[in-house]
Write an enzyme that holds these catalytic residues in place. Structure first.
Site, PDB file in Angstrom:
ATOM      1  N   SER A  56       4.646   9.212  -9.062  1.00 11.12           N
ATOM      2  CA  SER A  56       4.232   7.815  -8.992  1.00 11.12           C
ATOM      3  C   SER A  56       4.620   7.284  -7.621  1.00 11.12           C
ATOM      4  CB  SER A  56       4.903   7.003 -10.102  1.00 11.12           C
ATOM      5  OG  SER A  56       4.354   5.705 -10.142  1.00 11.12           O
ATOM      6  N   GLU A  57       3.675   6.642  -6.926  1.00  7.65           N
ATOM      7  CA  GLU A  57       3.882   6.375  -5.500  1.00  7.65           C
ATOM      8  C   GLU A  57       4.893   5.274  -5.200  1.00  7.65           C
ATOM      9  OE1 GLU A  57       0.948   6.183  -7.080  1.00  7.65           O
ATOM     10  OE2 GLU A  57      -0.298   4.536  -6.365  1.00  7.65           O
TER      11      GLU A  57
END
Lengths: 232, 223
Positions: A56-57
């Site tokens: 997840s960025e």
């Protein structure tokens, strides 16, 4: 007397069925980013026994499912700003490291939603060109470059029946020549050097009818199969 | 003796003036220095440039500054969300300048600013509106766009733990942009839940070394 050509009643896939179909293609040991929206459903349908690590960025590798109600950690969210968990072996890091994983080509696969995809693999998924709408791009452009295996989940046509699979995108681009595969509610298509190749179509759908729903020219894989998904 | 700990939010924000450019940490609801932002609102400085991932929700955080007419320009990756009505309204009325930056470019521009790099070439945005008017160069058969550093006068950040030297440890995904922003501002101000003795943070667990931090203020945990 009825003389109209009766076309078979089709049963397009639901969003969950599209996610299920995409999930079947994630191989054991993959590092995967699931874009905001429909792609996040994919995690619910990963094939048992395959170990998959979600990125997840906002700075999380090894993202787990949503926590039970009441056990949310206010400092633990995903890029869609939903509460999530971390699996054993997971890690936290700053945003530049998160984007190095993306832009630097370290992810195995990325699944994204889209408004439009072109036959050369151009992706449009951040703006509909509405001058009055507040624009927002987030990590979409970075997610679309770097990873060599960008896959799109989207309905085959818009709500009012307009094609989304086009010769050229009409909406502003997210990235050029990046999409490798599309899962729609009617078909599974690959993009190669000659354009769109249809690998799977839902029961009852003919190639001619699918072509009518698609602006770009389609090529039918002689080995094509029925797009078969369970009831979900 | 070095002591970067200040006792009040007002002291933490001392010297910030009209027209300042301000980096604000946080992603969604995590890592947002709400108390510092509220204190900045009370300080009533204006014509600010705010650099943040999001434009705030409801009337909280950055949205409070926007709603109070404190901000002329926002540099942002994702200003839109369901409760982001203040930014929506200002944008539609043409009352705010928006510079939209892809999130990875946003992080790298701050990293470059903090690391003394004059610019960098990234594949992100090539062939899109984002690259219009910017230099494109081809390296080894691939196009890249030139992006420049993003630095600011001030960074307002949130961390879990600090010591008097300004060493910081963050909590989980509350970290996000903060370690980059800490390097990219002339004055980095951090609100923390906890202040410990020197050595109280395991040196191997220091996320931001104190050299990047000028002021630390302890706040009651709002959560």
């Amino acid at each position: 007397m009825k003389t109209a050509i009766v076309e078979t009643e089709l049963k397009p896939l639901t969003r969950r069925q599209m996610a299920w179909r995409a999930a079947q293609d994630i191989v054991d040991g993959s590092y995967v980013n699931l874009g905001i929206g429909m792609p996040t459903l994919i995690a619910d349908y990963v094939v048992a026994g395959r170990e998959i690590i979600y990125h997840s960025e906002n700075g999380l590798l090894g993202m787990g499912p949503a926590p039970p109600a009441g056990q949310e950690d206010l400092d633990l969210i995903n890029a869609g700003k939903q509460y999530v968990t971390i699996v054993p072996g997971g890690s936290y890091f700053d945003s530049s490291v998160a984007f190095a994983m993306m832009r630097g080509g370290h992810l195995s696969m990325v699944f994204m939603g889209a408004f439009q995809v072109s036959e050369s693999g151009d992706l449009a998924n951040w703006s509909t060109n509405d001058e009055k709408a507040l624009p927002a791009v987030g990590g979409a452009m970075d997610l679309a470059v770097g990873c060599k295996d960008i896959r799109v989940l989207m309905e085959h046509v818009t709500r009012d029946g307009k094609p989304r699979i086009l010769k050229e995108c009409t909406y502003p681009l997210t990235a050029k020549k990046v999409v490798k595969k599309i899962y729609t509610d009617h078909a599974v298509l690959d993009i190669d050097e000659k354009g769109f190749v249809v690998r799977e179509m839902i029961e009852g759908l003919t190639f001619e009818r699918l072509q009518k729903m698609t602006e770009a020219e389609l090529h039918l894989d002689p080995q094509w199969r029925v797009l078969d998904v369970p009831e979900l | 003796m070095i002591n970067k700990v200040v006792s009040t939010l007002a002291e933490a924000l001392d010297g910030i003036q009209d027209g300042a450019s301000i980096l604000v940490g946080g992603f969604g609801s995590t890592g947002i220095p709400f108390q510092l932002i509220d204190a900045l609102f009370e300080k009533d400085v204006r014509h600010l440039t705010i650099i943040a991932n999001n434009a705030g929700n409801k009337e909280e955080g950055v949205a409070r500054l926007l709603g109070g007419g404190r901000v002329d320009k926002i540099i942002c990756t994702y200003p839109r969300s369901t409760d982001c009505y203040i930014m929506e309204r200002l944008y539609k009325e043409g009352k705010i300048e928006l510079e939209l930056v892809p999130q990875g470019t946003f992080t790298e521009r701050m990293r470059a600013a903090g690391a003394g790099i004059g610019g960098f070439y990234t594949p992100t945005g090539v062939g899109t509106k984002i690259a219009e008017g910017k230099e494109i160069r081809n390296f080894d058969g691939m196009d890249y766009v030139l992006e420049r550093p993003l630095k600011a006068d001030v960074a307002l950040l949130k961390a879990q733990t600090a010591d008097r030297w300004g060493n910081l440890a963050y909590n989980k995904t509350g970290m996000n942009f903060a370690p980059l922003m800490a390097t990219a501002a002339s004055l980095t101000v951090v609100q923390v839940s906890e202040i410990v003795e020197l050595g109280g943070i395991d040196p191997q667990r220091v996320n931001t070394p104190g050299i990047f931090v000028q002021r630390v203020v302890q706040v009651g945990d709002p959560l």
